[in-house]
Write a protein that holds these residues in place. Structure first.
Motif, PDB file in Angstrom:
ATOM      1  N   LEU A 102       0.417 -13.286 -11.795  1.00  0.00           N
ATOM      2  CA  LEU A 102       1.437 -14.313 -11.999  1.00  0.00           C
ATOM      3  C   LEU A 102       2.845 -13.740 -12.068  1.00  0.00           C
ATOM      4  O   LEU A 102       3.800 -14.481 -12.337  1.00  0.00           O
ATOM      5  CB  LEU A 102       1.143 -15.083 -13.300  1.00  0.00           C
ATOM      6  CG  LEU A 102       0.062 -16.162 -13.193  1.00  0.00           C
ATOM      7  CD1 LEU A 102      -0.452 -16.551 -14.576  1.00  0.00           C
ATOM      8  CD2 LEU A 102       0.604 -17.384 -12.465  1.00  0.00           C
ATOM      9  N   ASP A 131       5.105 -12.786  -9.854  1.00  0.00           N
ATOM     10  CA  ASP A 131       6.122 -13.419  -9.005  1.00  0.00           C
ATOM     11  C   ASP A 131       6.453 -14.828  -9.494  1.00  0.00           C
ATOM     12  O   ASP A 131       7.616 -15.254  -9.468  1.00  0.00           O
ATOM     13  CB  ASP A 131       5.633 -13.469  -7.555  1.00  0.00           C
ATOM     14  CG  ASP A 131       5.591 -12.093  -6.906  1.00  0.00           C
ATOM     15  OD1 ASP A 131       6.214 -11.158  -7.452  1.00  0.00           O
ATOM     16  OD2 ASP A 131       4.921 -11.951  -5.865  1.00  0.00           O
ATOM     17  N   VAL A 132       5.421 -15.570  -9.947  1.00  0.00           N
ATOM     18  CA  VAL A 132       5.669 -16.917 -10.460  1.00  0.00           C
ATOM     19  C   VAL A 132       6.515 -16.859 -11.717  1.00  0.00           C
ATOM     20  O   VAL A 132       7.497 -17.608 -11.869  1.00  0.00           O
ATOM     21  CB  VAL A 132       4.336 -17.638 -10.730  1.00  0.00           C
ATOM     22  CG1 VAL A 132       4.579 -18.936 -11.507  1.00  0.00           C
ATOM     23  CG2 VAL A 132       3.618 -17.937  -9.428  1.00  0.00           C
ATOM     24  N   THR A 145      10.023 -24.347 -12.584  1.00  0.00           N
ATOM     25  CA  THR A 145       8.617 -24.525 -12.943  1.00  0.00           C
ATOM     26  C   THR A 145       7.974 -25.590 -12.064  1.00  0.00           C
ATOM     27  O   THR A 145       6.850 -25.413 -11.564  1.00  0.00           O
ATOM     28  CB  THR A 145       8.490 -24.915 -14.424  1.00  0.00           C
ATOM     29  OG1 THR A 145       9.086 -23.894 -15.235  1.00  0.00           O
ATOM     30  CG2 THR A 145       7.035 -25.089 -14.828  1.00  0.00           C
ATOM     31  N   HIS A 182       7.322 -24.246  -8.533  1.00  0.00           N
ATOM     32  CA  HIS A 182       6.298 -23.200  -8.405  1.00  0.00           C
ATOM     33  C   HIS A 182       5.000 -23.559  -9.120  1.00  0.00           C
ATOM     34  O   HIS A 182       4.139 -22.696  -9.306  1.00  0.00           O
ATOM     35  CB  HIS A 182       6.848 -21.877  -8.960  1.00  0.00           C
ATOM     36  CG  HIS A 182       7.967 -21.310  -8.140  1.00  0.00           C
ATOM     37  ND1 HIS A 182       9.279 -21.671  -8.342  1.00  0.00           N
ATOM     38  CD2 HIS A 182       7.959 -20.426  -7.103  1.00  0.00           C
ATOM     39  CE1 HIS A 182      10.051 -21.031  -7.472  1.00  0.00           C
ATOM     40  NE2 HIS A 182       9.277 -20.277  -6.711  1.00  0.00           N
ATOM     41  N   ALA A 206       1.766 -22.874  -7.028  1.00  0.00           N
ATOM     42  CA  ALA A 206       1.525 -21.439  -6.900  1.00  0.00           C
ATOM     43  C   ALA A 206       1.038 -20.869  -8.231  1.00  0.00           C
ATOM     44  O   ALA A 206       0.172 -19.975  -8.256  1.00  0.00           O
ATOM     45  CB  ALA A 206       2.800 -20.740  -6.447  1.00  0.00           C
ATOM     46  N   TRP A 207       1.587 -21.357  -9.320  1.00  0.00           N
ATOM     47  CA  TRP A 207       1.180 -20.934 -10.669  1.00  0.00           C
ATOM     48  C   TRP A 207      -0.316 -21.215 -10.867  1.00  0.00           C
ATOM     49  O   TRP A 207      -1.090 -20.326 -11.249  1.00  0.00           O
ATOM     50  CB  TRP A 207       2.035 -21.697 -11.677  1.00  0.00           C
ATOM     51  CG  TRP A 207       1.846 -21.373 -13.125  1.00  0.00           C
ATOM     52  CD1 TRP A 207       0.693 -20.975 -13.757  1.00  0.00           C
ATOM     53  CD2 TRP A 207       2.853 -21.421 -14.133  1.00  0.00           C
ATOM     54  NE1 TRP A 207       0.916 -20.791 -15.102  1.00  0.00           N
ATOM     55  CE2 TRP A 207       2.227 -21.050 -15.355  1.00  0.00           C
ATOM     56  CE3 TRP A 207       4.212 -21.758 -14.147  1.00  0.00           C
ATOM     57  CZ2 TRP A 207       2.933 -21.008 -16.570  1.00  0.00           C
ATOM     58  CZ3 TRP A 207       4.905 -21.703 -15.352  1.00  0.00           C
ATOM     59  CH2 TRP A 207       4.278 -21.337 -16.542  1.00  0.00           C
TER      60      TRP A 207
END
Length: 571
Positions: free
Chosen positions: A205, A207-208, A47, A50, A53-54
């Motif tokens: 989302l 991929d995240v 978490t 990423h 990116a999230w």
């Protein structure tokens, strides 16, 4: 449900996913407590890695303007919430590893009417610094003893080898931490492996979410799927699925459980669901904001107007816990001044697109059914002059849009509070959360009357001089409707989530906060050091503060605090 089936290729894919999860259940059962704690620590690290990116993906589909302070909402209600949850849940697993109860490190006190109150905030030294002046308790049902609370805490982790099949989580489309937090609760509280079906709104989302949940995906305990209602319908009806958990509206819940149209309504009334498995849910409702009359300064009126506007406008109003009806005393001499401040904040809060499907339609409906409706800047709507017991749709329809109603009741503090509690309990749809704003001098003057009024509120989260959204953000608190709803009359749902202490059958969470922000709080004897909270829609540095809080939650350290405090004070 009457939705069409997916095509053969899609059903074959879903069947394969469920076969993989059936095998993964064996792997999950073989994971002892130490391994399960390690997996949480890996999710925590993923978490943190990423988080940016999230936030960027969420801000992208929500169409937030570049550089907007509204990015703070995405940091705090996205990765920050998952980071704090994994930390708290790992602490509970560690306690069980050591042969202790997860509540051993928490204070248990006597609550009202024979309840045990578990004090879950503040818990750490960081809580006392970063949320100074805020507190939260989880109240257990009357008659539950402190020994029972300790002995039963841990839920599915008390027997980790006794797994409970495959659970489907129908992910939410609004607050981005909800799908991940719901998966964690299925895994750790209920000992189920999980098929997470995303709401199509959150597909950017994918991929995240897969990266964050990868530690569970690699052992076969989690799979993440996308698709429309046909995919969701096929999943929840599948014979290999043991349980369904959903976040959404009561209407969506009833469509899933009973079907749609007149036949679905008949099945609901007769109590004959189409879905032949247990369903838990968090479904929102019409959340009240009770403003108790008192002697407020002009600064108090402005700040609490910002507070109420935040409760409505956070995430554009697309929150299950968004305040929808403000209950005011028509006899409060400062009522009109407060409403003037509220109108101003609603109109001046940062603009944002209406990204959630159906928002514009719901706003149009609110305007059409309320002759006194006021159009404000930014697409916001105020509905003054609501009346109880008149089947007003504002009291019985969750608008899920930037629409705020005002309902006036008679009386001074005592009489008004009694009437407001009765109205909130009987006239408004749902029981997820209620907010109560009251001057400290008024609370002191009311004494036990105020405490008894709080105890009479039948809501899953009660916030006094705080927003119930803080209850959502507190991982050790519980989140869900007040107990007692049924499939036929689901209201705000069945069951709880979050609950990182893993308490068995909790009743509600009560959150308290300071009436004023620092430094005014200190000057007036509240001794709370928190400035304007970063979740306020009026907070100018929310994006920076939210990002710094998220970085801190990934790795708490003293050196990060000055930057957080500096940004918070500028907000």
């Amino acid at each position: 449900m009457t939705t069409s089936l997916p095509d053969t290729a899609e059903t074959d894919r879903i069947d394969q996913v469920l076969d993989q999860l059936a095998e993964g259940e064996t792997a999950w059962a073989a994971c002892g407590l130490a391994r399960r704690r390690e997996l949480l620590e890996q999710v925590h690290a993923a978490t943190a890695a990423h988080a940016r990116a999230w936030v960027e993906a969420a801000a992208g589909y929500k169409q937030l303007p570049s550089g907007s302070p509204l990015f703070g909402e995405e940091w705090i209600s996205g990765p920050y919430a998952v980071l704090t949850a994994t930390t708290a849940l790992a602490d509970s697993v560690r306690a069980l590893e050591q042969g202790r109860s997860p509540v051993d490190d928490y204070t248990l006190a006597a609550g009202p009417e024979g309840r045990v109150a578990v004090r879950v905030l503040p818990h750490t030294r960081w809580d006392r610094l970063l949320l100074n002046g805020f507190s939260a308790e989880v109240w257990m049902p009357p008659g539950t003893t402190a020994a029972e609370v300790r002995d039963r805490a841990g839920l599915g982790l008390r027997t980790p080898t006794a797994t409970a099949g495959i659970g489907v989580v129908l992910g939410a489309g609004n607050i981005t931490s909800i799908p991940v937090l719901d998966v964690l609760y299925e895994l750790y509280a209920h000992n189920r492996v999980v098929a997470l079906k995303l709401n199509p709104i959150t597909d950017p989302l994918l991929d995240v979410f897969r990266a964050v949940l990868d530690p569970f995906i690699r052992i076969g305990a989690v799979r993440v799927l996308t698709g429309g209602a046909d995919v969701g319908g096929y999943l929840v009806r599948h014979t290999k699925v043991a349980h369904v958990h959903m976040t959404g509206s009561a209407a969506t819940h009833d469509a899933i459980v009973f079907g749609t149209g007149p036949e679905g309504e008949q099945r609901r009334r007769s109590g004959t669901p189409l879905l032949d498995k247990p369903v838990s849910s968090e479904l929102g409702g019409v959340s009240p904001v009770i403003v108790v009359p008192g002697d407020w300064s002009e600064a108090d009126l402005r700040f609490q107007a910002e507070h109420v506007a935040t409760q409505r406008l956070h995430n554009g109003g697309y929150n299950c816990i968004a305040g929808q009806v403000v209950l005011l005393s028509r006899d409060w001499p400062q009522k009109d001044r407060f409403l003037a401040h509220l109108r101003h904040v609603l109109a001046q809060a940062p603009a944002r697109p209406a990204y959630y499907p159906g928002s514009d339609t719901r706003v149009t409906q609110a305007l059409a059914t309320h002759p006194t409706a006021e159009r404000l800047a930014g697409g916001r709507v105020l509905l003054p002059g609501l009346r109880p017991s008149e089947a007003d749709p504002a009291l019985t329809t969750e608008y899920f849009a930037p629409v705020l109603g005002v309902l006036e009741l008679p009386g001074g503090p005592r009489e008004f509070l009694d009437a407001a509690v009765e109205t909130a309990n009987t006239e408004l749809l749902g029981t997820l959360g209620v907010n109560v704003l009251a001057h400290p001098a008024t609370i002191a003057a009311l004494g036990r009357t105020f405490d008894e009024a709080v105890a009479r509120l039948r809501y899953g989260t009660i916030a006094v001089n705080a927003w119930t959204g803080l209850g959502y953000l507190t991982p050790t608190a519980t989140w869900g409707a007040f107990p007692g709803h049924t499939l036929q009359d689901v209201q705000s749902g069945i069951g709880v989530v979050h609950n990182a202490v893993l308490l068995d059958s909790p009743e509600r969470t009560v959150v308290r906060g300071p009436f004023r922000p620092a430094p005014r709080s200190v000057l007036h004897g509240e001794f709370a050091l928190t400035p304007r909270p970063p979740w306020f829609v009026t907070n100018r540095t929310a994006a920076t503060t939210g990002e710094r809080l998220t970085a801190f939650a990934s790795r708490p350290r003293w050196s990060a605090l000055p930057g957080i405090f500096a940004s918070a004070l500028r907000g």
